[in-house]
Design a protein around this motif. Sequence first.
Motif, PDB file in Angstrom:
ATOM      1  N   UNK A 143      31.407  37.719  33.150  1.00 45.01           N
ATOM      2  CA  UNK A 143      31.581  36.777  32.016  1.00 45.01           C
ATOM      3  C   UNK A 143      32.770  36.009  32.451  1.00 45.01           C
ATOM      4  N   UNK A 144      32.743  34.842  32.135  1.00 44.81           N
ATOM      5  CA  UNK A 144      33.873  33.792  32.274  1.00 44.81           C
ATOM      6  C   UNK A 144      33.901  32.920  30.928  1.00 44.81           C
ATOM      7  N   UNK A 145      35.301  32.583  30.262  1.00 40.36           N
ATOM      8  CA  UNK A 145      35.416  31.872  29.125  1.00 40.36           C
ATOM      9  C   UNK A 145      36.231  30.773  29.483  1.00 40.36           C
ATOM     10  N   UNK A 146      35.587  29.467  28.986  1.00 42.08           N
ATOM     11  CA  UNK A 146      36.228  28.398  29.265  1.00 42.08           C
ATOM     12  C   UNK A 146      37.317  28.372  28.160  1.00 42.08           C
ATOM     13  N   UNK A 147      38.804  28.202  28.667  1.00 40.01           N
ATOM     14  CA  UNK A 147      39.951  28.109  27.627  1.00 40.01           C
ATOM     15  C   UNK A 147      40.579  26.769  27.629  1.00 40.01           C
ATOM     16  N   UNK A 148      40.266  25.942  28.671  1.00 38.04           N
ATOM     17  CA  UNK A 148      40.776  24.305  28.540  1.00 38.04           C
ATOM     18  C   UNK A 148      40.032  23.775  29.680  1.00 38.04           C
ATOM     19  N   UNK A 149      40.393  22.316  29.605  1.00 35.16           N
ATOM     20  CA  UNK A 149      39.838  21.364  30.699  1.00 35.16           C
ATOM     21  C   UNK A 149      41.049  20.703  31.025  1.00 35.16           C
ATOM     22  N   UNK A 150      40.933  20.200  32.472  1.00 36.41           N
ATOM     23  CA  UNK A 150      42.034  19.252  32.814  1.00 36.41           C
ATOM     24  C   UNK A 150      41.077  18.205  33.552  1.00 36.41           C
ATOM     25  N   UNK A 151      41.081  17.000  33.172  1.00 26.65           N
ATOM     26  CA  UNK A 151      40.433  15.952  33.792  1.00 26.65           C
ATOM     27  C   UNK A 151      38.979  16.671  33.786  1.00 26.65           C
ATOM     28  N   UNK A 152      38.284  16.415  35.033  1.00 26.75           N
ATOM     29  CA  UNK A 152      37.003  17.001  35.263  1.00 26.75           C
ATOM     30  C   UNK A 152      36.724  18.658  35.534  1.00 26.75           C
ATOM     31  N   UNK A 153      37.774  19.225  35.407  1.00 23.49           N
ATOM     32  CA  UNK A 153      37.943  20.568  35.679  1.00 23.49           C
ATOM     33  C   UNK A 153      37.976  21.490  34.578  1.00 23.49           C
ATOM     34  N   UNK A 154      37.327  22.751  34.495  1.00 23.08           N
ATOM     35  CA  UNK A 154      37.450  23.635  33.404  1.00 23.08           C
ATOM     36  C   UNK A 154      38.486  24.882  33.818  1.00 23.08           C
ATOM     37  N   UNK A 155      39.442  25.067  33.002  1.00 26.07           N
ATOM     38  CA  UNK A 155      40.039  26.265  33.156  1.00 26.07           C
ATOM     39  C   UNK A 155      39.346  27.573  32.588  1.00 26.07           C
ATOM     40  N   UNK A 156      39.050  28.471  33.531  1.00 22.72           N
ATOM     41  CA  UNK A 156      38.336  29.498  32.950  1.00 22.72           C
ATOM     42  C   UNK A 156      39.090  31.137  32.990  1.00 22.72           C
ATOM     43  N   UNK A 157      38.745  32.030  32.547  1.00 20.21           N
ATOM     44  CA  UNK A 157      39.112  33.348  32.721  1.00 20.21           C
ATOM     45  C   UNK A 157      37.992  34.416  32.432  1.00 20.21           C
ATOM     46  N   UNK A 158      37.981  35.521  33.170  1.00 19.99           N
ATOM     47  CA  UNK A 158      37.055  36.693  33.065  1.00 19.99           C
ATOM     48  C   UNK A 158      37.324  37.104  31.767  1.00 19.99           C
ATOM     49  N   UNK A 159      36.390  37.549  31.100  1.00 19.71           N
ATOM     50  CA  UNK A 159      36.438  37.800  29.613  1.00 19.71           C
ATOM     51  C   UNK A 159      35.501  39.286  29.603  1.00 19.71           C
ATOM     52  N   UNK A 160      35.830  40.204  28.730  1.00 18.04           N
ATOM     53  CA  UNK A 160      35.272  41.225  28.222  1.00 18.04           C
ATOM     54  C   UNK A 160      34.850  41.035  26.947  1.00 18.04           C
ATOM     55  N   UNK A 161      33.366  40.606  26.738  1.00 14.24           N
ATOM     56  CA  UNK A 161      33.106  40.310  25.533  1.00 14.24           C
ATOM     57  C   UNK A 161      33.032  41.575  24.452  1.00 14.24           C
ATOM     58  N   UNK A 162      33.255  42.682  24.750  1.00 16.99           N
ATOM     59  CA  UNK A 162      33.136  44.001  24.193  1.00 16.99           C
ATOM     60  C   UNK A 162      34.520  44.112  23.421  1.00 16.99           C
ATOM     61  N   UNK A 163      35.601  43.637  24.231  1.00 16.47           N
ATOM     62  CA  UNK A 163      36.892  43.683  23.334  1.00 16.47           C
ATOM     63  C   UNK A 163      37.503  42.452  23.259  1.00 16.47           C
ATOM     64  N   UNK A 164      36.804  41.222  23.776  1.00 14.54           N
ATOM     65  CA  UNK A 164      37.399  39.873  23.430  1.00 14.54           C
ATOM     66  C   UNK A 164      38.630  39.649  24.363  1.00 14.54           C
ATOM     67  N   UNK A 165      38.942  40.224  25.477  1.00 13.88           N
ATOM     68  CA  UNK A 165      40.205  40.381  26.064  1.00 13.88           C
ATOM     69  C   UNK A 165      39.793  39.437  27.574  1.00 13.88           C
ATOM     70  N   UNK A 166      40.808  38.621  27.685  1.00 12.50           N
ATOM     71  CA  UNK A 166      40.903  37.785  29.029  1.00 12.50           C
ATOM     72  C   UNK A 166      41.664  38.539  29.788  1.00 12.50           C
ATOM     73  N   UNK A 167      41.463  38.496  31.250  1.00 10.84           N
ATOM     74  CA  UNK A 167      42.433  38.865  32.259  1.00 10.84           C
ATOM     75  C   UNK A 167      43.575  37.768  32.535  1.00 10.84           C
ATOM     76  N   UNK A 168      44.702  38.189  33.174  1.00 12.07           N
ATOM     77  CA  UNK A 168      45.760  37.509  33.249  1.00 12.07           C
ATOM     78  C   UNK A 168      45.654  36.692  34.645  1.00 12.07           C
TER      79      UNK A 168
END
Length: 87
Positions: free
Chosen positions: A30-55
């Motif tokens: 699972x990856x979550x979209x945290x922002x976008x810059x122009x035509x690109x998404x900034x995403x991060x791996x997310x654990x949906x059981x803890x709602x934590x993203x990796x660095x």
Amino acid sequence: MSNHVSALYGYFNAKNTDEFLVFKNNSKEDFVVIDNIGDKFITAPIDLTTNEIEKKYLVIEQKSDIENPLIFEKVKIEGGIKVKDGG
């Protein structure tokens, strides 16, 4: 320097909202979209059981077509997301 500002801005927005776009990569991670810059998404791996993203972040293009669609799911995460403590 501006990349760090963008990342902090994206994290601030992610922490202060409760609806996110989530998708699975080819490995079914699972990856979550945290922002976008122009035509690109900034995403991060997310654990949906803890709602934590990796660095670590993945920048992806917003392109999609019928053979290779990007399929997002809107997910409500109460209290926003947190960054996993790498300790």
